[in-house]
Structure formats: C-alpha cells, structure tokens
Scaffold this motif. Structure first.
Motif, PDB file in Angstrom:
ATOM      1  N   GLN A 184       0.840  -1.186   0.000  1.00 35.71           N
ATOM      2  CA  GLN A 184       0.000   0.000   0.000  1.00 35.71           C
ATOM      3  C   GLN A 184       0.882   1.246   0.000  1.00 35.71           C
ATOM      4  OE1 GLN A 184      -2.529  -0.592   3.493  1.00 35.71           O
ATOM      5  NE2 GLN A 184      -4.260  -0.757   2.107  1.00 35.71           N
ATOM      6  N   ASN A 185       0.440   2.284  -0.715  1.00 37.18           N
ATOM      7  CA  ASN A 185       1.203   3.529  -0.744  1.00 37.18           C
ATOM      8  C   ASN A 185       1.341   4.155   0.636  1.00 37.18           C
ATOM      9  OD1 ASN A 185       2.080   3.822  -3.358  1.00 37.18           O
ATOM     10  ND2 ASN A 185       0.245   4.889  -4.050  1.00 37.18           N
ATOM     11  N   ILE A 186       0.400   3.867   1.543  1.00 30.01           N
ATOM     12  CA  ILE A 186       0.466   4.478   2.863  1.00 30.01           C
ATOM     13  C   ILE A 186       1.774   4.141   3.555  1.00 30.01           C
ATOM     14  CG2 ILE A 186      -0.812   2.544   3.873  1.00 30.01           C
ATOM     15  CD1 ILE A 186      -0.768   6.179   5.098  1.00 30.01           C
ATOM     16  N   LYS A 187       2.286   2.921   3.382  1.00 29.24           N
ATOM     17  CA  LYS A 187       3.530   2.526   4.035  1.00 29.24           C
ATOM     18  C   LYS A 187       4.681   3.370   3.524  1.00 29.24           C
ATOM     19  CE  LYS A 187       2.112  -2.289   4.733  1.00 29.24           C
ATOM     20  NZ  LYS A 187       2.433  -3.709   4.422  1.00 29.24           N
ATOM     21  N   LEU A 188       4.725   3.564   2.222  1.00 29.03           N
ATOM     22  CA  LEU A 188       5.796   4.346   1.623  1.00 29.03           C
ATOM     23  C   LEU A 188       5.668   5.819   2.013  1.00 29.03           C
ATOM     24  CD1 LEU A 188       8.233   4.358  -0.265  1.00 29.03           C
ATOM     25  CD2 LEU A 188       6.663   4.722  -2.164  1.00 29.03           C
ATOM     26  N   ILE A 189       4.456   6.350   2.000  1.00 25.51           N
ATOM     27  CA  ILE A 189       4.242   7.751   2.362  1.00 25.51           C
ATOM     28  C   ILE A 189       4.685   8.004   3.803  1.00 25.51           C
ATOM     29  CG2 ILE A 189       2.472   9.494   2.809  1.00 25.51           C
ATOM     30  CD1 ILE A 189       3.021   9.239  -0.103  1.00 25.51           C
ATOM     31  N   GLU A 190       4.325   7.100   4.716  1.00 25.25           N
ATOM     32  CA  GLU A 190       4.725   7.277   6.104  1.00 25.25           C
ATOM     33  C   GLU A 190       6.246   7.230   6.239  1.00 25.25           C
ATOM     34  OE1 GLU A 190       2.665   4.472   8.507  1.00 25.25           O
ATOM     35  OE2 GLU A 190       0.815   5.648   8.552  1.00 25.25           O
ATOM     36  N   TYR A 191       6.865   6.331   5.514  1.00 23.19           N
ATOM     37  CA  TYR A 191       8.324   6.210   5.545  1.00 23.19           C
ATOM     38  C   TYR A 191       8.964   7.519   5.085  1.00 23.19           C
ATOM     39  CZ  TYR A 191      12.959   4.236   4.566  1.00 23.19           C
ATOM     40  OH  TYR A 191      14.294   3.989   4.542  1.00 23.19           O
ATOM     41  N   ILE A 192       8.432   8.066   4.017  1.00 22.13           N
ATOM     42  CA  ILE A 192       8.956   9.320   3.465  1.00 22.13           C
ATOM     43  C   ILE A 192       8.795  10.452   4.481  1.00 22.13           C
ATOM     44  CG2 ILE A 192       8.537  11.112   1.739  1.00 22.13           C
ATOM     45  CD1 ILE A 192       7.638   8.782  -0.119  1.00 22.13           C
ATOM     46  N   LEU A 193       7.601  10.594   5.030  1.00 26.52           N
ATOM     47  CA  LEU A 193       7.319  11.724   5.890  1.00 26.52           C
ATOM     48  C   LEU A 193       8.103  11.675   7.187  1.00 26.52           C
ATOM     49  CD1 LEU A 193       3.469  12.113   5.392  1.00 26.52           C
ATOM     50  CD2 LEU A 193       5.319  13.289   4.228  1.00 26.52           C
ATOM     51  N   LYS A 194       8.494  10.491   7.620  1.00 25.18           N
ATOM     52  CA  LYS A 194       9.242  10.377   8.868  1.00 25.18           C
ATOM     53  C   LYS A 194      10.721  10.658   8.684  1.00 25.18           C
ATOM     54  CE  LYS A 194       6.230   7.044  11.208  1.00 25.18           C
ATOM     55  NZ  LYS A 194       6.118   5.667  11.725  1.00 25.18           N
ATOM     56  N   ARG A 195      11.265  10.470   7.474  1.00 26.76           N
ATOM     57  CA  ARG A 195      12.704  10.524   7.288  1.00 26.76           C
ATOM     58  C   ARG A 195      13.199  11.737   6.521  1.00 26.76           C
ATOM     59  NH1 ARG A 195      11.030   5.632   8.120  1.00 26.76           N
ATOM     60  NH2 ARG A 195      12.339   4.019   9.038  1.00 26.76           N
ATOM     61  N   ALA A 196      12.478  12.158   5.511  1.00 26.45           N
ATOM     62  CA  ALA A 196      12.956  13.236   4.644  1.00 26.45           C
ATOM     63  C   ALA A 196      12.926  14.578   5.373  1.00 26.45           C
ATOM     64  CB  ALA A 196      12.105  13.304   3.383  1.00 26.45           C
ATOM     65  N   LYS A 197      13.823  15.487   4.954  1.00 29.39           N
ATOM     66  CA  LYS A 197      13.903  16.821   5.545  1.00 29.39           C
ATOM     67  C   LYS A 197      13.317  17.887   4.617  1.00 29.39           C
ATOM     68  CE  LYS A 197      17.977  15.593   8.247  1.00 29.39           C
ATOM     69  NZ  LYS A 197      17.884  14.150   7.929  1.00 29.39           N
ATOM     70  N   LEU A 198      13.567  17.769   3.319  1.00 27.68           N
ATOM     71  CA  LEU A 198      13.017  18.674   2.319  1.00 27.68           C
ATOM     72  C   LEU A 198      12.256  17.814   1.312  1.00 27.68           C
ATOM     73  CD1 LEU A 198      16.269  20.753   1.727  1.00 27.68           C
ATOM     74  CD2 LEU A 198      14.272  21.526   3.016  1.00 27.68           C
ATOM     75  N   VAL A 199      10.964  17.934   1.269  1.00 30.23           N
ATOM     76  CA  VAL A 199      10.122  17.106   0.391  1.00 30.23           C
ATOM     77  C   VAL A 199       9.416  18.010  -0.612  1.00 30.23           C
ATOM     78  CG1 VAL A 199       8.178  15.521   0.252  1.00 30.23           C
ATOM     79  CG2 VAL A 199       9.770  15.350   2.162  1.00 30.23           C
ATOM     80  N   LEU A 200       9.519  17.678  -1.890  1.00 34.47           N
ATOM     81  CA  LEU A 200       8.828  18.405  -2.947  1.00 34.47           C
ATOM     82  C   LEU A 200       7.813  17.465  -3.580  1.00 34.47           C
ATOM     83  CD1 LEU A 200      11.904  20.118  -4.668  1.00 34.47           C
ATOM     84  CD2 LEU A 200      10.565  20.917  -2.707  1.00 34.47           C
ATOM     85  N   THR A 201       6.584  17.932  -3.738  1.00 33.33           N
ATOM     86  CA  THR A 201       5.540  17.089  -4.302  1.00 33.33           C
ATOM     87  C   THR A 201       4.581  17.937  -5.108  1.00 33.33           C
ATOM     88  OG1 THR A 201       3.979  15.313  -3.776  1.00 33.33           O
ATOM     89  CG2 THR A 201       3.985  17.223  -2.310  1.00 33.33           C
ATOM     90  N   ASN A 202       3.488  17.318  -5.574  1.00 35.70           N
ATOM     91  CA  ASN A 202       2.495  18.030  -6.375  1.00 35.70           C
ATOM     92  C   ASN A 202       1.140  18.009  -5.675  1.00 35.70           C
ATOM     93  OD1 ASN A 202       1.072  15.551  -7.121  1.00 35.70           O
ATOM     94  ND2 ASN A 202       2.852  15.112  -8.401  1.00 35.70           N
ATOM     95  N   PRO A 203       0.182  18.824  -6.112  1.00 33.67           N
ATOM     96  CA  PRO A 203      -1.109  18.913  -5.422  1.00 33.67           C
ATOM     97  C   PRO A 203      -1.897  17.609  -5.424  1.00 33.67           C
ATOM     98  CG  PRO A 203      -0.790  20.815  -6.848  1.00 33.67           C
ATOM     99  CD  PRO A 203       0.306  19.837  -7.178  1.00 33.67           C
ATOM    100  N   ASP A 204      -1.721  16.762  -6.451  1.00 35.55           N
ATOM    101  CA  ASP A 204      -2.473  15.516  -6.507  1.00 35.55           C
ATOM    102  C   ASP A 204      -2.165  14.629  -5.302  1.00 35.55           C
ATOM    103  OD1 ASP A 204      -3.564  16.332  -8.884  1.00 35.55           O
ATOM    104  OD2 ASP A 204      -2.149  15.207 -10.132  1.00 35.55           O
ATOM    105  N   ILE A 205      -0.888  14.464  -5.007  1.00 41.35           N
ATOM    106  CA  ILE A 205      -0.507  13.619  -3.876  1.00 41.35           C
ATOM    107  C   ILE A 205      -0.931  14.267  -2.567  1.00 41.35           C
ATOM    108  CG2 ILE A 205       1.480  12.701  -2.599  1.00 41.35           C
ATOM    109  CD1 ILE A 205       2.783  12.148  -5.309  1.00 41.35           C
ATOM    110  N   LEU A 206      -0.778  15.592  -2.450  1.00 44.51           N
ATOM    111  CA  LEU A 206      -1.221  16.274  -1.237  1.00 44.51           C
ATOM    112  C   LEU A 206      -2.728  16.158  -1.064  1.00 44.51           C
ATOM    113  CD1 LEU A 206      -0.287  18.007   1.156  1.00 44.51           C
ATOM    114  CD2 LEU A 206      -0.790  20.028  -0.232  1.00 44.51           C
ATOM    115  N   TYR A 207      -3.472  16.219  -2.171  1.00 42.61           N
ATOM    116  CA  TYR A 207      -4.931  16.077  -2.105  1.00 42.61           C
ATOM    117  C   TYR A 207      -5.310  14.709  -1.546  1.00 42.61           C
ATOM    118  CZ  TYR A 207      -9.761  15.556  -3.689  1.00 42.61           C
ATOM    119  OH  TYR A 207     -11.103  15.335  -3.736  1.00 42.61           O
TER     120      TYR A 207
END
Length: 241
Positions: A184-207
């Motif tokens: 599930q993408n949720i596992k990857l998203i949580e991993y990203i949000l816990k570790r990264a310091k500067l994250v760049l994304t687009n409105p679709d993923i934020l939505y």
C-alpha cells in the motif's frame, strides 16, 4: 504567487495578508524590490557577503524565524534600520497552536524561492522539515535545482537525494518505482514523511493525503494515524507555489 505556511496546526489561507490567531498583518511593500542594504544586516542565508536581500526576502525570513525563535528576531529588530516601518517588527509571538501564513506575490525571478526556503534549508539538518508543493512536475524539478543550489551555498555541499536523503521529490513516477508489488502507498508515504527533511511534491498527492485517500495505519503505539496527520505534525513549513 507563493504561500509559506509556518505552523503548529494547519490552516487554509486565501488572503493577501500574514495571518496569525486573532491578528492580521499586511506585508505590502512599495516598492517591493528595493535592496535593504542594512548597516547592521540580519544574517540572511544564501547571499554572497557583498549582497543584501530584497525587502520581501528579509521580511519573509524574519517572519518565519519569529515563529521559531521570537527572542532572536526581537534582537534583530532592536538594531535594524527598517524596524520603524517594518510590520514584521510588530508581530507578536504565536500561541502554542498558532499558524503564520505569508503570501508573497513577487514576480517570476523576484527571489521568492530564496525568501520561502531560506530558513528551512538553513535549519533542515537540525529538524526543521519543509514541504514544497508545485502545480506541475516540470516546475517541481526546476525548483529542485534552485533548492539544491541554495543548500550548497548554505551548507557547502549538495544535499543527499532519495528516499533516505535530505531532499526528496515525491511524484507519481517515484511512487510507482518505489512501491513493492502488493504494497500500500500508505507505508511508503509514512516512511517518506518520517525521514525526509526537504520534500517536494504536487497537489495531486497532497490532495490524496488531505482527504485520507491513502489508508490509515497504526504506529508503534497502536494508535490509528493517517499520513496527513504525520505531515501536519512533523513539517513546520509548507510552501505552495
């Protein structure tokens, strides 16, 4: 136009003011592009020693810094030649769950990226996480180059990139490449949000995060939590361009 949100709790902003709980602060300057040229300069990062910041850059930087270290900015204001006319000097400390929203409408090429990211890039290695949201992937990757250059100027080295690095681009292609079969993408998203310091994304993923369309999961505490909750808890600065 660029929004910079520095927060302890989330707010949706659609005005042309800096917003604080119970307080509205105009940041309109005329003219907005004059160089400050201070005799007692604020230590603005990312500029050569013989250069001075534009007024909108300095005011944005001071306003963001004020949400993290009010005493430091108050000390700057005591010796700053702009203090009598600068509205940031009148900004009171944020309440515990306060939110500061800055709208910067400087034209393309006017230095908004430096204004928005100066504090976050300066302090990202000590825990100040930043999320940048861009309407197109082309703009996202263009801004990535500018942020890498700013990081190099401030820290004297390029940022490490990737899922375990300091700078990470999260778009659909990245998710497709990194996700294991059946994961599930949720596992990857949580991993990203816990570790990264500067994250760049687009409105679709934020939505998808905002509307909890990535499934919720449980942390080590067993408490159900969404990826959006992690983002709002851990990222102190959110930039919309």
């Amino acid at each position: 136009m660029e929004f910079v949100i520095c927060h302890l709790s989330f707010v949706i902003c659609h005005s042309s003011f800096v917003l604080c709980k119970g307080f509205m602060l105009e940041l309109n300057l005329s003219p907005i592009y004059y160089r400050t040229g201070l005799n007692s300069p604020v230590p603005f990062p990312g500029l050569p020693a013989n250069a001075s910041a534009y007024a909108h850059q300095l005011q944005t930087y001071c306003a963001v810094t004020r949400t993290r270290n009010y005493a430091q900015v108050s000390t700057w204001c005591q010796t700053c030649e702009l203090a009598q006319t600068c509205p940031v000097a009148q900004l009171a400390p944020l309440p515990q769950h306060g939110t500061l929203c800055i709208t910067n409408s400087a034209v393309t090429g006017g230095g908004k990226t430096l204004a928005a990211y100066a504090y976050g890039v300066q302090h990202c290695l000590t825990g100040d996480k930043v999320l940048g949201v861009y309407p197109t992937n082309e703009l996202l990757h263009d801004q990535k180059r500018a942020i890498c250059q700013l990081f190099q100027t401030i820290h004297r080295r390029p940022p490490t990139e990737g899922i375990d690095g300091e700078l990470l681009v999260v778009d659909g292609e990245f998710l497709r490449q990194e996700k294991d079969a059946g994961e599930q993408n949720i596992k990857l998203i949580e991993y990203i949000l816990k570790r990264a310091k500067l994250v760049l994304t687009n409105p679709d993923i934020l939505y998808l995060l905002c509307h909890h369309l990535y499934a919720s999961s449980r942390e080590l505490t067993g408490r159900t939590i969404t990826a959006f909750s992690i983002l709002m808890r851990d990222f102190r600065t959110i930039i919309f361009d």
